[in-house]
Design an enzyme around this catalytic site. Structure first.
Site, PDB file in Angstrom:
ATOM      1  N   LYS A  49     -26.634  18.041  17.387  1.00 18.42           N
ATOM      2  CA  LYS A  49     -27.564  18.268  18.500  1.00 18.42           C
ATOM      3  C   LYS A  49     -26.800  18.517  19.796  1.00 18.42           C
ATOM      4  O   LYS A  49     -27.179  19.366  20.598  1.00 18.42           O
ATOM      5  CB  LYS A  49     -28.534  17.079  18.624  1.00 18.42           C
ATOM      6  N   GLN A  93     -33.172   9.202  17.602  1.00 23.69           N
ATOM      7  CA  GLN A  93     -32.708   9.555  16.259  1.00 23.69           C
ATOM      8  C   GLN A  93     -33.224   8.540  15.230  1.00 23.69           C
ATOM      9  O   GLN A  93     -33.079   7.331  15.422  1.00 23.69           O
ATOM     10  CB  GLN A  93     -31.172   9.605  16.244  1.00 23.69           C
ATOM     11  N   ASP A 116     -39.770  15.751  19.838  1.00 26.49           N
ATOM     12  CA  ASP A 116     -39.990  15.626  18.387  1.00 26.49           C
ATOM     13  C   ASP A 116     -41.479  15.792  18.050  1.00 26.49           C
ATOM     14  O   ASP A 116     -41.838  15.953  16.888  1.00 26.49           O
ATOM     15  CB  ASP A 116     -39.550  14.230  17.912  1.00 26.49           C
TER      16      ASP A 116
END
Ligand code: NDP
Length: 279
Positions: A49, A93, A116
């Protein structure tokens, strides 16, 4: 022979487009990635990322918390990031250590920074079809289909898997594009028959090589979301590629299919989040 949809190439194009847009409009865009604990796979993903951010001209801010972090400690960090003007996107995460309440953590993120799209606000918006941020993996699949010129309208779409992060939002996005959508799961009866109806078959199961040729109608588009680690850390999809490929018209490989598209969509969502916060 099926056409292989090259997720690496498509994601490279998307990341170049994001970079160009950020430069054109002189935007300052930032993504905060929060990692709790020592899961080696998570560390690898966070590094990817960071690399993606650098490629797109997005600032990345890494927050590594110890394995013993409590929900309250994580919430305190989320609160800080929610009000940090340099941070346009917040990604926690996953998986998180067992003591952390994931639902509470997801719910604490400012929905406009929820890259997300796991917050109930964004899940609901996707359901309504009035959304800016959709979960990265299903969004990546839709982008793949679009960029390959594959129309969903009127097609029989079968999604195997009903998770909140892949299966359900995937089905919604296909529905919004006017697909006729069936969602399958572990209790589905006659799974093979249902899958063989699909013009577009999407496997998000988490079982290596589960979808063999018996599940695939001739000429179907086969999208493999699965990422399963086998011997020697080798990656396997949910589709038995060699077996299914001769029947498919289009197919995604693993690795190099949906995975890189998910990462590209995270970058796209971060840019979208920046725009949303500027409205
Ligand atoms: P989950 O484990 O949350 O969901 C799996 C789904 O598959 C469930 O709905 C389950 O049904 C269904 N399922 C399991 N066994 C069967 C079966 N025998 N027949 C039919 N359905 C079955 O997984 P995720 O959705 O999180 O992930 C799915 C896969 O995608 C994994 O391999 C994961 O690693 C990968 N993944 C890949 C990403 C990418 O970027 N490419 C991103 C996210 C995930 P039930 O609900 O009944 O239990």
């Amino acid at each position: 022979m099926a056409k292989i949809i090259d997720g690496n190439a498509l994601s490279k194009t998307i990341k170049a487009e994001i970079k160009a847009e950020i430069e054109r409009d002189s935007l300052k865009v930032g993504l905060a990635v929060v990692l709790v604990g020592d899961d080696p796979a998570s560390h690898v993903y966070v590094n990817y990322k960071k690399k993606d951010c650098a490629e797109c001209g997005i600032n990345s801010y890494e927050h590594i918390l110890p394995e013993s972090t409590s929900t309250d400690e994580l919430l305190a960090l989320i609160d800080k990031l929610n009000t940090d003007e340099n941070v346009n996107g917040i990604l926690i995460q996953q998986p998180l250590p067992r003591q952390i309440d994931v639902t509470t953590a997801n719910a604490r993120i400012n929905p406009k920074k929820d890259v997300d799209a796991f917050h109930a606000d964004n899940v609901g918006r996707v359901m309504l079809g009035e959304y800016h941020l959709a979960a990265c993996t299903p969004a990546g699949v839709m982008e793949m289909l679009k960029r390959e010129g594959l129309s969903v309208s009127g097609k029989e779409c079968v999604v195997v898997g009903r998770s909140n992060i892949v299966g359900k939002p995937m089905a919604m996005l296909l529905l919004h594009e006017h697909g006729t959508v069936t969602i399958c799961h572990s209790r589905t009866v006659n799974l093979k028959e249902v899958c063989r109806r699909a013009d577009i078959l999407i496997a998000a199961i988490g079982k290596p090589k589960f979808i063999t040729g018996d599940y695939v109608k001739k000429g179907a588009v086969v999208i493999d979301v699965g990422i399963n680690r086998g011997e020697g850390n080798k990656l396997y999809g949910d589709v038995d590629y060699e077996n299914a490929e001769p029947l498919a018209s289009y197919i995604t490989p693993v690795p190099g299919g949906v995975g890189p598209m998910t990462r590209a969509m995270l970058m796209k969502n971060t840019l979208t989040a920046k725009r949303l916060q500027s409205l």
